[in-house]
Design an enzyme around this catalytic site. Structure first.
Site, short mmCIF file in Angstrom:
data_model
loop_
_atom_site.label_atom_id
_atom_site.label_comp_id
_atom_site.label_asym_id
_atom_site.label_seq_id
_atom_site.Cartn_x
_atom_site.Cartn_y
_atom_site.Cartn_z
N SER A 57 0.82 -1.21 0.00
CA SER A 57 0.00 0.00 0.00
C SER A 57 0.85 1.25 0.00
O SER A 57 2.02 1.23 0.39
CB SER A 57 -0.90 0.00 1.23
OG SER A 57 -0.08 0.16 2.38
N LYS A 58 0.22 2.34 -0.42
CA LYS A 58 0.89 3.64 -0.45
C LYS A 58 1.35 4.00 0.96
O LYS A 58 2.45 4.49 1.18
CB LYS A 58 -0.12 4.67 -0.98
CG LYS A 58 0.50 5.98 -1.32
CD LYS A 58 -0.48 6.80 -2.12
CE LYS A 58 -0.73 8.11 -1.45
NZ LYS A 58 -2.07 8.51 -1.23
N ARG A 59 0.45 3.71 1.92
CA ARG A 59 0.77 4.06 3.31
C ARG A 59 2.01 3.31 3.81
O ARG A 59 2.88 3.88 4.45
CB ARG A 59 -0.44 3.75 4.20
CG ARG A 59 -0.17 4.22 5.60
CD ARG A 59 -1.28 4.65 6.48
NE ARG A 59 -2.62 4.42 6.06
CZ ARG A 59 -3.48 3.71 6.77
NH1 ARG A 59 -3.10 3.09 7.86
NH2 ARG A 59 -4.72 3.60 6.38
#
Ligand code: GLU
Length: 505
Positions: A268-270
């Site tokens: 994920s981007k996070r």
């Protein structure tokens, strides 16, 4: 004599992203595997933009996808803008084709009109929930709902004539075993009673993903569908659609997920932000500005080489590979089904190797594109400097950190280095460097002269070298000292020594 004719089926594969934002590296890996598979046999790699969901479309996303693929060298043979009998390549431009095909399914009894309103369906859902059940629109209830199966022909004709809002649903068979085959995961059997009667055409007259996807794969003569694992649950429906049309199915391969570095969940981007890496190939200049691997100093060849190892591995001993070499070696049948953890250190290792293999001039172009200070330097000298330091760089950005002192004097001096050199003799060493800068004609013997001077005066070689390095670099790092001196020249050595003496002696 018996003649054996080999029919070589030309592979046609497609990458079919929805333009809902920047392309995640998971999508890029899917594009890459499609490309490698097609190119291995001179097949065609097609880019199809699946933009049927206009609400989710994001401006600039299609251009981003094309730019990102081009940056990586994964260039489509066909796609938006290509003139060919298979086009157009944006689904939003193919509605006439979906309209034609849906009529066939309705006529053959595999699809039907459904007039149920949102409110009616919501009330069905509530009723089921009360009983602790989940509402599924299928064989179990479709005859009691408002559709062309439960209404008379005249009623249906009347509703259509009046322009009553409706969708077209797939008539999912009851209790049929759907045997699906995936090239990576093998066979599986699904009972069709578990499926719902999926909407194929929406109330606004446009197709859903499932319908457009199957129709296009057929019309574009796709031979192999290679896509992300998240589409595996749709496979049974897609098989049923092919069967309903009486079309030959392509082969399917669902690629494993790319997981977060800790192995938990899809990358994920996070998680990227938390661990200091992007999840996009190049920068995205949408509402939220995002940087990509390019801006982090990764070469496309390094990124592509690493992505190819996520779910697949080339034969042992051949790790550092160009796109052409990957193409030669790639085997879809050796792709595994287990997810692959994203590993930044491994990616850096690949990038390091690709930096070593790249020409210095190319590296300079990349460096100057990313770093404004590098743009101020003389290209020829920068090329020479890059050649001297690149063996230590994992990224293009690191190159600058490794060579900045060859162009700019130190802005400050590292405390630890200062502590080590601030001893008796510091003044003498600096004065000797300054004086040698005046007496010598050329820089190439400066270090040798310093050594001789140290021997004569009983000053340790280590102390002399550490001092000179701190003075010239600002810390105890950098390439061979004589190389630094030769590169920056006696005038600059003298200037840096004077500046240092003013501050620290
Ligand atoms: N439009 C789908 C996506 O964005 C494509 C799925 C497929 O390849 O069938 O993932």
């Amino acid at each position: 004599m018996i003649k054996i004719i080999f029919i070589n089926i030309l592979r046609r594969v497609r990458f079919a992203p929805s333009p809902t934002g920047p392309l995640h590296i998971g999508g890029l890996r899917t594009a890459l595997f499609n490309y490698l598979f097609a190119k291995k046999t001179e097949g065609s790699f097609i880019l199809r933009i699946e933009d049927t969901d206009k609400k989710r479309e994001v401006a600039g996303a299609e251009k981003y996808i094309v730019d990102a693929l081009n940056w990586c060298g994964i260039v489509p043979d066909e796609g938006p803008g290509t003139k060919s009998p298979f086009g157009p390549y944006r689904q939003s431009e193919r509605n006439h084709l979906y309209n034609k095909e849906i009529k066939k399914l309705i006529a053959s009894g595999h699809a039907y009109y459904a007039f149920d309103s949102e409110e009616e369906l919501a009330s069905c859902r509530r009723e089921c929930e009360k009983k602790g059940q989940t509402f599924i629109y299928n064989y179990s209830n479709r005859l009691s709902l408002k559709n062309s199966l439960s209404l008379s022909k005249v009623e249906v004709a009347d509703l259509l004539e009046k322009g009553e809002k409706h969708v077209v649903r797939f008539l999912s068979p009851k209790d049929k075993t759907v045997k699906t085959i995936d090239l990576i995961r093998g066979e599986s059997n699904i009972n069709s009673s578990l499926l719902d009667d999926k909407i194929l055409m929406k109330a606004d007259g446009t197709p859903t993903y499932h319908f457009a996807n199957v129709v296009d794969d057929h019309l574009m003569e796709i031979t192999h569908v290679i896509r992300g694992e998240e589409w595996l649950p749709s496979l049974a429906l897609h098989f049923l659609l092919y069967e309903a049309f009486g079309w030959k199915k392509p082969s399917f391969a669902h690629l494993p997920l790319i997981l977060n570095p800790n192995g938990k969940g899809k990358l994920s981007k996070r998680s990227g932000e938390k661990n200091g890496f992007p999840v996009f190939p190049i920068k995205w200049e949408g509402e939220a500005k995002l940087v990509g691997f390019k801006e982090h100093g990764f070469l496309p060849s390094g990124l592509v080489n690493y992505l190819a190892t996520l779910g697949w591995s080339p034969k042992e001993g051949s790790e550092v590979l160009s796109l052409e070499e990957l193409t030669e070696m790639f085997q879809l049948k050796s792709v595994v089904s287990a997810g692959a953890n994203f590993d930044l250190e491994k990616l850096k290792w690949y990038n390091h190797k690709h930096i070593q293999g790249a020409g210095n001039e190319h590296l300079v172009n990349e460096l100057q594109a990313l770093n404004t200070s590098a743009q101020e330097t003389n290209k020829e000298r920068l090329t020479e400097a890059v050649g001297m330091v690149k063996e230590r760089a994992n990224t293009i950005l690191e190159l600058w950190g490794l060579l900045e002192y060859l162009f700019f004097e130190p802005k400050e001096y590292d405390d630890k280095s200062l502590k080590k050199i601030k001893k008796d003799g510091l003044n003498k060493i600096c004065s000797e460097i300054a004086s040698l800068c005046h007496s010598l004609e050329r820089p190439d013997k400066l270090v040798e002269n310093l050594k001789l001077w140290g021997e004569k005066n009983g000053i340790s070689m280590g102390q002399i070298m550490m001092t000179a390095r701190t003075v010239l670099v600002g810390e105890l790092s950098g390439i061979d000292l004589q190389k630094i001196v030769s590169f920056i020249g006696l005038k600059n050595v003298s200037k840096r020594t004077r500046v240092f003496m003013k501050k620290h002696i």
